[in-house]
Design a protein around this motif. Structure first.
Motif, PDB file in Angstrom:
ATOM      1  N   TYR A  66       0.849  -1.178   0.000  1.00  0.00           N
ATOM      2  CA  TYR A  66       0.000   0.000   0.000  1.00  0.00           C
ATOM      3  C   TYR A  66       0.892   1.238   0.000  1.00  0.00           C
ATOM      4  O   TYR A  66       1.915   1.267   0.687  1.00  0.00           O
ATOM      5  CB  TYR A  66      -0.891   0.019   1.243  1.00  0.00           C
ATOM      6  CG  TYR A  66      -1.756  -1.203   1.409  1.00  0.00           C
ATOM      7  CD1 TYR A  66      -2.813  -1.458   0.536  1.00  0.00           C
ATOM      8  CD2 TYR A  66      -1.531  -2.109   2.438  1.00  0.00           C
ATOM      9  CE1 TYR A  66      -3.629  -2.576   0.688  1.00  0.00           C
ATOM     10  CE2 TYR A  66      -2.330  -3.225   2.604  1.00  0.00           C
ATOM     11  CZ  TYR A  66      -3.380  -3.462   1.730  1.00  0.00           C
ATOM     12  OH  TYR A  66      -4.176  -4.569   1.880  1.00  0.00           O
ATOM     13  N   ASP A  81      -7.319   4.924   5.110  1.00  0.00           N
ATOM     14  CA  ASP A  81      -8.282   4.049   4.438  1.00  0.00           C
ATOM     15  C   ASP A  81      -8.368   2.743   5.225  1.00  0.00           C
ATOM     16  O   ASP A  81      -7.563   1.831   5.036  1.00  0.00           O
ATOM     17  CB  ASP A  81      -7.848   3.781   2.999  1.00  0.00           C
ATOM     18  CG  ASP A  81      -8.881   2.976   2.212  1.00  0.00           C
ATOM     19  OD1 ASP A  81      -9.775   2.386   2.849  1.00  0.00           O
ATOM     20  OD2 ASP A  81      -8.797   2.940   0.978  1.00  0.00           O
ATOM     21  N   ASP A 134     -11.487   8.883   4.793  1.00  0.00           N
ATOM     22  CA  ASP A 134     -10.317   9.630   4.327  1.00  0.00           C
ATOM     23  C   ASP A 134     -10.606  11.129   4.403  1.00  0.00           C
ATOM     24  O   ASP A 134     -11.172  11.725   3.498  1.00  0.00           O
ATOM     25  CB  ASP A 134      -9.974   9.221   2.892  1.00  0.00           C
ATOM     26  CG  ASP A 134      -8.722   9.916   2.374  1.00  0.00           C
ATOM     27  OD1 ASP A 134      -8.098  10.662   3.155  1.00  0.00           O
ATOM     28  OD2 ASP A 134      -8.373   9.707   1.207  1.00  0.00           O
ATOM     29  N   ASN A 137      -8.230  13.205   1.596  1.00  0.00           N
ATOM     30  CA  ASN A 137      -8.296  13.032   0.148  1.00  0.00           C
ATOM     31  C   ASN A 137      -6.913  13.165  -0.476  1.00  0.00           C
ATOM     32  O   ASN A 137      -6.721  13.801  -1.510  1.00  0.00           O
ATOM     33  CB  ASN A 137      -9.260  14.019  -0.508  1.00  0.00           C
ATOM     34  CG  ASN A 137      -9.505  13.704  -1.981  1.00  0.00           C
ATOM     35  OD1 ASN A 137      -9.412  12.552  -2.383  1.00  0.00           O
ATOM     36  ND2 ASN A 137      -9.787  14.706  -2.774  1.00  0.00           N
ATOM     37  N   SER A 139      -5.328  10.879  -1.926  1.00  0.00           N
ATOM     38  CA  SER A 139      -5.342  10.197  -3.220  1.00  0.00           C
ATOM     39  C   SER A 139      -5.765  11.153  -4.324  1.00  0.00           C
ATOM     40  O   SER A 139      -5.153  11.201  -5.394  1.00  0.00           O
ATOM     41  CB  SER A 139      -6.293   9.001  -3.162  1.00  0.00           C
ATOM     42  OG  SER A 139      -5.922   8.093  -2.158  1.00  0.00           O
ATOM     43  N   LYS A 145      -3.514   6.372  -5.296  1.00  0.00           N
ATOM     44  CA  LYS A 145      -4.225   5.891  -4.121  1.00  0.00           C
ATOM     45  C   LYS A 145      -3.274   5.850  -2.923  1.00  0.00           C
ATOM     46  O   LYS A 145      -2.286   5.115  -2.912  1.00  0.00           O
ATOM     47  CB  LYS A 145      -4.806   4.504  -4.388  1.00  0.00           C
ATOM     48  CG  LYS A 145      -5.604   3.931  -3.218  1.00  0.00           C
ATOM     49  CD  LYS A 145      -6.817   4.775  -2.892  1.00  0.00           C
ATOM     50  CE  LYS A 145      -7.648   4.145  -1.775  1.00  0.00           C
ATOM     51  NZ  LYS A 145      -8.757   5.018  -1.356  1.00  0.00           N
ATOM     52  N   ILE A 146      -3.564   6.641  -1.909  1.00  0.00           N
ATOM     53  CA  ILE A 146      -2.751   6.723  -0.703  1.00  0.00           C
ATOM     54  C   ILE A 146      -3.554   6.144   0.457  1.00  0.00           C
ATOM     55  O   ILE A 146      -4.723   6.472   0.641  1.00  0.00           O
ATOM     56  CB  ILE A 146      -2.359   8.187  -0.386  1.00  0.00           C
ATOM     57  CG1 ILE A 146      -1.574   8.788  -1.552  1.00  0.00           C
ATOM     58  CG2 ILE A 146      -1.566   8.267   0.913  1.00  0.00           C
ATOM     59  CD1 ILE A 146      -0.213   8.182  -1.803  1.00  0.00           C
ATOM     60  N   TYR A 147      -2.889   5.302   1.256  1.00  0.00           N
ATOM     61  CA  TYR A 147      -3.585   4.611   2.341  1.00  0.00           C
ATOM     62  C   TYR A 147      -3.226   5.127   3.732  1.00  0.00           C
ATOM     63  O   TYR A 147      -3.880   4.753   4.703  1.00  0.00           O
ATOM     64  CB  TYR A 147      -3.296   3.106   2.261  1.00  0.00           C
ATOM     65  CG  TYR A 147      -3.909   2.456   1.054  1.00  0.00           C
ATOM     66  CD1 TYR A 147      -5.185   1.914   1.099  1.00  0.00           C
ATOM     67  CD2 TYR A 147      -3.217   2.419  -0.160  1.00  0.00           C
ATOM     68  CE1 TYR A 147      -5.757   1.330  -0.027  1.00  0.00           C
ATOM     69  CE2 TYR A 147      -3.791   1.839  -1.286  1.00  0.00           C
ATOM     70  CZ  TYR A 147      -5.050   1.293  -1.214  1.00  0.00           C
ATOM     71  OH  TYR A 147      -5.617   0.727  -2.336  1.00  0.00           O
ATOM     72  N   GLN A 338     -12.818  11.815  -6.105  1.00  0.00           N
ATOM     73  CA  GLN A 338     -12.548  10.743  -5.158  1.00  0.00           C
ATOM     74  C   GLN A 338     -13.196   9.423  -5.572  1.00  0.00           C
ATOM     75  O   GLN A 338     -12.706   8.351  -5.227  1.00  0.00           O
ATOM     76  CB  GLN A 338     -13.048  11.153  -3.770  1.00  0.00           C
ATOM     77  CG  GLN A 338     -12.454  10.330  -2.637  1.00  0.00           C
ATOM     78  CD  GLN A 338     -12.816  10.899  -1.288  1.00  0.00           C
ATOM     79  OE1 GLN A 338     -13.851  11.514  -1.115  1.00  0.00           O
ATOM     80  NE2 GLN A 338     -11.946  10.700  -0.319  1.00  0.00           N
ATOM     81  N   TYR A 341     -11.352   8.436 -10.271  1.00  0.00           N
ATOM     82  CA  TYR A 341     -10.031   9.055 -10.243  1.00  0.00           C
ATOM     83  C   TYR A 341      -9.547   9.547 -11.606  1.00  0.00           C
ATOM     84  O   TYR A 341      -8.542  10.236 -11.701  1.00  0.00           O
ATOM     85  CB  TYR A 341      -9.006   8.091  -9.654  1.00  0.00           C
ATOM     86  CG  TYR A 341      -9.102   7.970  -8.146  1.00  0.00           C
ATOM     87  CD1 TYR A 341      -9.033   9.105  -7.341  1.00  0.00           C
ATOM     88  CD2 TYR A 341      -9.271   6.743  -7.537  1.00  0.00           C
ATOM     89  CE1 TYR A 341      -9.122   9.014  -5.966  1.00  0.00           C
ATOM     90  CE2 TYR A 341      -9.370   6.638  -6.159  1.00  0.00           C
ATOM     91  CZ  TYR A 341      -9.299   7.774  -5.381  1.00  0.00           C
ATOM     92  OH  TYR A 341      -9.394   7.684  -4.017  1.00  0.00           O
TER      93      TYR A 341
END
Length: 415
Positions: A66, A81, A134, A137, A139, A145-147, A338, A341
């Motif tokens: 991730y 997330d 999230d 935001n 991402s 995509k950032i977790y 969101q 994407y």
């Protein structure tokens, strides 16, 4: 600064500052560290540099990788997330209140049961704050995509050698033999974050020494927040700017330049700096321990070796050190939807900016730039384009109210 996405509430990309240094979490047992497998003592890890932020692959409870932001501005690990964690029962987790710039309270959950791996290193029961949604935001703003965010636990476990010019870092066990390079500068670790002293020129020809948070999770170069208990003096030439959005409203202020910023004998000139409105932030955050923060747009001009446990860094200018500081020349925020994407949307637009003059509006969808489909660009490439060259014309094809429009924006060096 905690931020939440909705069509009208977003954070400005030029100050993608996740001020989680403002978050105080009551964790116990911070003795845990990442450990190498077997007798290994070093490892090289490639990172993605997106809008000056370092993004690295992380495994959580054996799953992944991730993408996480590696952020000296956070203490405990933060998961944005929660879907990456199997069978997460929020009712059994301790609930905490997270406070920050411009917000009243946000709920988060405390976990000390997660196992995390980065490269050939791992940590068990890492202190973690888990958000049910999230709020950042990240991402959407980074186009990836950032977790979550990883901070103190990682930096305190190793000697971390960040080579911004190579997009890689090398981590060393504290018992390893290290060849330090460049200038040694002391740092202080307070509330699990690194602080450094530097000098900065202020209006009137004075030079003052100030204390700054070193924040690899902030995309800007410099933020100047407080001096002698009141607002930082503003430069003569400045522009009004929305420095960010929070759950309770805009964070307003100015963007300008400081003539000189000196850290460890390395002098940078004409540094772009944000000046958040003092009255709106002074009662929200504790400014008594710092005058501002140094972000990644300045830090990336060095290769930096962090040694948290012994309280110092080594800095050596790299090939980026002579690159001039440039501010956004269009005056608007771009982000990815969101839910979808692939859709690039316009967020905040600065007053009297080139974007406003060209007739662009918040919530416009950009479908092409310079007659190339938007899919041909990454969000990072678009951001660099929009601060690349004054007097350059950029043609936007936008979708608004079921109609297509063409808008020509002339880039302008506003400060």
């Amino acid at each position: 600064m905690l931020t939440k996405y909705n069509p009208g509430v977003i954070i400005c990309l030029r100050k993608l500052t996740i001020c989680l240094g403002l978050v105080f979490l009551a964790f116990s047992g911070f003795g845990q560290e990442f450990l190498f497998k077997r007798n290994r003592q070093k490892q090289s890890i490639t990172f993605k540099c997106i809008k000056n932020l370092m993004v690295i692959p992380v495994y959580v409870d054996g799953k992944g990788p991730y993408d996480f932001v590696l952020d000296t501005g956070v203490g405990p690990m933060i998961i944005t997330d929660p879907s990456i964690i199997d069978s997460l029962n929020f009712s059994k987790l301790r609930k905490i209140k997270v406070s920050g710039l411009g917000i009243e309270t946000v709920e988060a959950y405390v976990s000390q049961s997660l196992d995390v791996k980065v490269g050939s290193t791992g940590i068990k029961n890492i202190p973690t704050a888990i958000l049910k949604e999230d709020l950042f935001n990240l991402s959407g703003h980074l186009g990836l995509k950032i977790y979550g965010l990883l901070g103190f636990s990682f930096f305190n476990s190793f000697i971390v050698d960040i080579r911004y010019n190579e997009n890689r870092l090398i981590i060393y066990d504290h018992d390893a033999k290290i060849k330090y390079r460049g200038k040694k500068i002391p740092i202080e670790i307070e509330n699990q974050k690194p602080y450094i002293l530097a000098t900065v020129d202020v209006p009137g020809g004075k030079t003052i020494e100030a204390r700054f948070l070193m924040d690899t999770g902030a995309s800007h170069a410099l933020s100047l927040e407080m001096l002698h208990g009141t607002e930082f003096p503003l430069p003569e030439k400045k522009i009004k700017a929305n420095l960010g959005m929070s759950l309770s409203g805009q964070i307003k202020g100015y963007v300008g330049r400081v003539d000189k910023f000196n850290v460890g004998g390395h002098v940078f000139k004409n540094v772009v700096a944000g000046f958040p409105d003092f009255k709106s932030i002074a009662d929200k955050i504790d400014l008594s321990k710092r005058n501002g923060n140094v972000g990644a747009d300045l830090l990336r001009k060095f290769n930096i070796q962090f040694n948290y446990q012994e309280g110092f860094i080594y800095v050596k200018p790299n090939g980026l050190s002579k690159t001039p500081f440039e501010h956004d020349m269009v005056g608007m925020v771009l982000y990815l939807d969101q839910k979808e994407y692939k859709r690039v949307l316009i967020g905040e637009i600065d007053e009297n900016s080139p974007a406003e003059k060209a007739g662009l509006c918040p919530d416009d969808e950009i479908i092409a730039v310079n007659f190339k489909n938007i899919d041909a660009y990454s969000l990072n490439e678009l951001t660099e384009m929009l601060k690349s060259k004054a007097d350059r014309n950029v043609i936007f094809e936008i979708f608004r109210d079921n109609q297509v429009y063409f808008k020509v924006v002339r880039l302008e060096k506003r400060i």
